[in-house]
Design an enzyme around this catalytic site. Structure first.
Site, mmCIF file in Angstrom:
data_model
loop_
_atom_site.group_PDB
_atom_site.id
_atom_site.type_symbol
_atom_site.label_atom_id
_atom_site.label_comp_id
_atom_site.label_asym_id
_atom_site.label_seq_id
_atom_site.Cartn_x
_atom_site.Cartn_y
_atom_site.Cartn_z
ATOM 1 N N ASP A 108 0.862 -1.187 0.000
ATOM 2 C CA ASP A 108 0.000 0.000 0.000
ATOM 3 C C ASP A 108 0.898 1.236 0.000
ATOM 4 O O ASP A 108 2.119 1.129 0.062
ATOM 5 C CB ASP A 108 -0.972 -0.039 1.177
ATOM 6 C CG ASP A 108 -0.265 0.020 2.514
ATOM 7 O OD1 ASP A 108 0.968 0.191 2.536
ATOM 8 O OD2 ASP A 108 -0.952 -0.099 3.548
ATOM 9 N N SER A 109 0.280 2.415 -0.065
ATOM 10 C CA SER A 109 1.088 3.630 -0.228
ATOM 11 C C SER A 109 1.325 4.354 1.077
ATOM 12 O O SER A 109 2.083 5.317 1.119
ATOM 13 C CB SER A 109 0.375 4.572 -1.184
ATOM 14 O OG SER A 109 -0.846 4.991 -0.589
ATOM 15 N N PHE A 112 -3.569 5.136 3.956
ATOM 16 C CA PHE A 112 -4.496 4.713 5.007
ATOM 17 C C PHE A 112 -3.905 4.963 6.393
ATOM 18 O O PHE A 112 -4.596 5.425 7.308
ATOM 19 C CB PHE A 112 -4.850 3.225 4.857
ATOM 20 C CG PHE A 112 -5.773 2.743 5.938
ATOM 21 C CD1 PHE A 112 -7.132 3.019 5.880
ATOM 22 C CD2 PHE A 112 -5.292 2.043 7.028
ATOM 23 C CE1 PHE A 112 -7.993 2.611 6.892
ATOM 24 C CE2 PHE A 112 -6.138 1.624 8.050
ATOM 25 C CZ PHE A 112 -7.496 1.906 7.978
ATOM 26 N N ASP A 162 -2.899 8.382 -2.022
ATOM 27 C CA ASP A 162 -4.236 8.950 -2.220
ATOM 28 C C ASP A 162 -4.648 9.727 -0.979
ATOM 29 O O ASP A 162 -3.978 9.662 0.045
ATOM 30 C CB ASP A 162 -5.262 7.836 -2.510
ATOM 31 C CG ASP A 162 -5.338 6.818 -1.387
ATOM 32 O OD1 ASP A 162 -4.341 6.647 -0.668
ATOM 33 O OD2 ASP A 162 -6.394 6.189 -1.204
ATOM 34 N N ASP A 287 -8.136 -7.357 0.488
ATOM 35 C CA ASP A 287 -7.242 -7.556 1.633
ATOM 36 C C ASP A 287 -7.998 -7.104 2.872
ATOM 37 O O ASP A 287 -8.871 -6.232 2.780
ATOM 38 C CB ASP A 287 -5.961 -6.716 1.524
ATOM 39 C CG ASP A 287 -6.206 -5.281 1.925
ATOM 40 O OD1 ASP A 287 -6.792 -4.537 1.129
ATOM 41 O OD2 ASP A 287 -5.877 -4.916 3.075
ATOM 42 N N CYS A 325 -13.696 -27.883 6.550
ATOM 43 C CA CYS A 325 -12.410 -27.279 6.160
ATOM 44 C C CYS A 325 -11.331 -28.358 6.061
ATOM 45 O O CYS A 325 -11.266 -29.260 6.902
ATOM 46 C CB CYS A 325 -12.012 -26.237 7.208
ATOM 47 S SG CYS A 325 -10.449 -25.406 6.850
ATOM 48 N N CYS A 327 -7.989 -27.577 5.913
ATOM 49 C CA CYS A 327 -6.693 -26.925 6.165
ATOM 50 C C CYS A 327 -5.837 -27.807 7.089
ATOM 51 O O CYS A 327 -6.321 -28.753 7.705
ATOM 52 C CB CYS A 327 -6.882 -25.526 6.748
ATOM 53 S SG CYS A 327 -7.151 -25.453 8.530
ATOM 54 N N CYS A 330 -7.314 -27.990 10.696
ATOM 55 C CA CYS A 330 -8.523 -28.812 10.834
ATOM 56 C C CYS A 330 -8.230 -30.297 10.610
ATOM 57 O O CYS A 330 -8.919 -31.150 11.157
ATOM 58 C CB CYS A 330 -9.607 -28.313 9.881
ATOM 59 S SG CYS A 330 -10.273 -26.726 10.423
ATOM 60 N N HIS A 356 -5.787 -21.257 10.042
ATOM 61 C CA HIS A 356 -7.156 -21.669 9.694
ATOM 62 C C HIS A 356 -7.964 -20.502 9.129
ATOM 63 O O HIS A 356 -8.610 -20.631 8.082
ATOM 64 C CB HIS A 356 -7.898 -22.269 10.893
ATOM 65 C CG HIS A 356 -9.371 -22.367 10.624
ATOM 66 N ND1 HIS A 356 -9.922 -23.392 9.885
ATOM 67 C CD2 HIS A 356 -10.382 -21.496 10.908
ATOM 68 C CE1 HIS A 356 -11.232 -23.163 9.739
ATOM 69 N NE2 HIS A 356 -11.528 -22.018 10.355
HETATM 70 ZN ZN LIG Z 1 -9.398 -25.213 8.917
#
Ligand SMILES: [Zn+2]
Length: 394
Positions: A108-109, A112, A162, A287, A325, A327, A330, A356
């Site tokens: 990012d710049s 923010f 910005d 994001d 899930c 992953c 899990c 997760h």
């Molecule tokens: Zn998971």
């Protein structure tokens, strides 16, 4: 950047949802895509092995403001034995080499973060002056300076500076924001094109502002779209105080004026529902700190809605965090174990819960892509949101 469209036809049974392949220097990024947020160039609690092995993440976000200040900033350049952040990052070979990550970085710049500093940041025609949140030292971000830092990071995608504002905001301030944003975008593009030979793999995205005022969003989007050398376009300044309905109306009225053949990035948004709704409105990239930050605060995202792993009923629950899930967490650990680690304040909890939650977000967008390609995205969105809103047997 070469962009390939993978959903055919573009505007048909999938509404406005798109599936693109972005050809970047460090691998192809398939959209829709969620980018984990690596404030200091790493995701809190994870390393590049986790990102590559457990998440298969091809694009992550780094915060220019934070890395710049933590790497020494420029004020130290004059001190004996010290080098500034830009030179230091160049010496270390950029963020990707420094962190040993084999994917792509978007940075990012700092716009923010300047917005978040409130009265410690001051807007001028030429940029933003701000005081560091670390030691109170003074710094200036200009459109050219933030690109120089991002080139030193060797970011695959650089964002322009910005003028971001909170909502609601007076109309005069909104008008000032889009005029400053457009002017800085023009300066950024000119500077970037002049540097292109030196930084051929660093791409640049413009940011559309305008609050929730659809006529200002339209003006900003059209003006920026006319600067055709931008590689992609972002919608900034949302999720800063407006309702979800206002956010969706703003996205819909903005994407209409964004170039269809360039990637579209919605900055800093949001919940799983926000992301699926924005994909339906034609957004490709996302994001948000939500999955990683909430993981650390005991909130687990699942296909059946959110769990609070602190709850004592999970103390004897041998099921995985999410039964749907697949992953790493899990497949190997129970809710009871994660509950125990959280209650014991073990660092391992942060790593496992973060893996997760990020997997859940990445998988949400991967399944969205497959549904878009298969031509049934709207059905996928409806089923997914219905399950989250009406959990069974949690
Ligand atoms: Zn998971």
């Amino acid at each position: 950047m070469r962009v390939e469209l993978k959903s055919q036809p573009l505007y048909n049974q999938n509404g406005k949802a798109r599936a693109l392949d972005l050809h970047l220097a460090n691998g192809i990024v398939q959209t829709p895509v969620f980018m984990p947020v690596g404030t200091q160039g790493c995701i809190k609690g994870l390393d590049s092995y986790d990102l590559q092995t457990h998440l298969d993440s091809k694009l992550i976000l780094a915060n220019t403001y934070h890395i710049y200040l933590r790497c020494g900033a420029e004020r130290k350049e004059s001190c004996a034995g010290q080098i500034g952040a830009i030179q230091k990052l160049k010496t270390l070979g950029g963020m990707r080499k420094f962190a040993n990550f084999n994917g792509n970085y978007l940075s990012d710049s700092g716009g923010f973060q300047a917005f978040s500093l409130g009265k410690n940041a001051k807007l001028y025609d030429y940029g933003v002056e701000f005081k560091s949140h670390i030691d109170g030292s003074k710094h200036i971000f200009t459109p050219q300076k933030v690109l120089d830092i991002q080139y030193a990071l060797n970011s695959d995608i650089c964002m322009v500076l910005d003028d971001l504002i909170g909502l609601p905001a007076p109309i005069e301030r909104l008008k000032q924001s889009i005029h400053t944003t457009i002017r800085w975008a023009r300066e950024s593009l000119k500077y970037h094109l002049a540097q292109k030979m030196e930084n051929p793999t660093n791409h640049i995205f413009a940011i559309i502002q305008g609050g929730t005022d659809t006529s200002l969003r339209k003006i900003c989007a059209i003006e920026l779209a006319q600067m055709q050398e931008f590689d992609g376009y972002a919608i900034g300044g949302l999720a800063v105080g407006e309702s979800a309905k206002e956010m969706y109306e703003t996205i819909e009225s903005t994407t209409e004026f964004m170039p269809p053949h360039k990637p579209r990035y919605l900055m800093g948004v949001g919940t799983p529902e926000n992301i699926l709704e924005a994909i339906a409105l034609g957004v490709d990239m996302f994001d948000c700190v939500m999955p990683s930050r909430n993981a650390r605060n005991a909130t687990i995202f699942t296909s059946q809605g959110k769990l609070n792993i602190k709850t004592s009923s999970f103390g004897l629950d041998t099921r995985p965090l999410d039964e749907e899930c697949d992953c790493y967490v899990c497949k190997n650990y129970s809710r009871a174990y994660l509950h125990h680690l959280y209650r014991s304040r073990e660092i391992t909890y942060h790593r496992l819960a973060t893996i997760h939650n990020l997997y859940f977000y990445l998988n949400l967008t991967r399944k969205a892509r497959q549904a878009i390609i298969d031509g049934n995205f709207l059905a996928y969105k409806a089923q997914t949101l219905s399950k989250m809103a009406n959990p069974k047997n949690v």
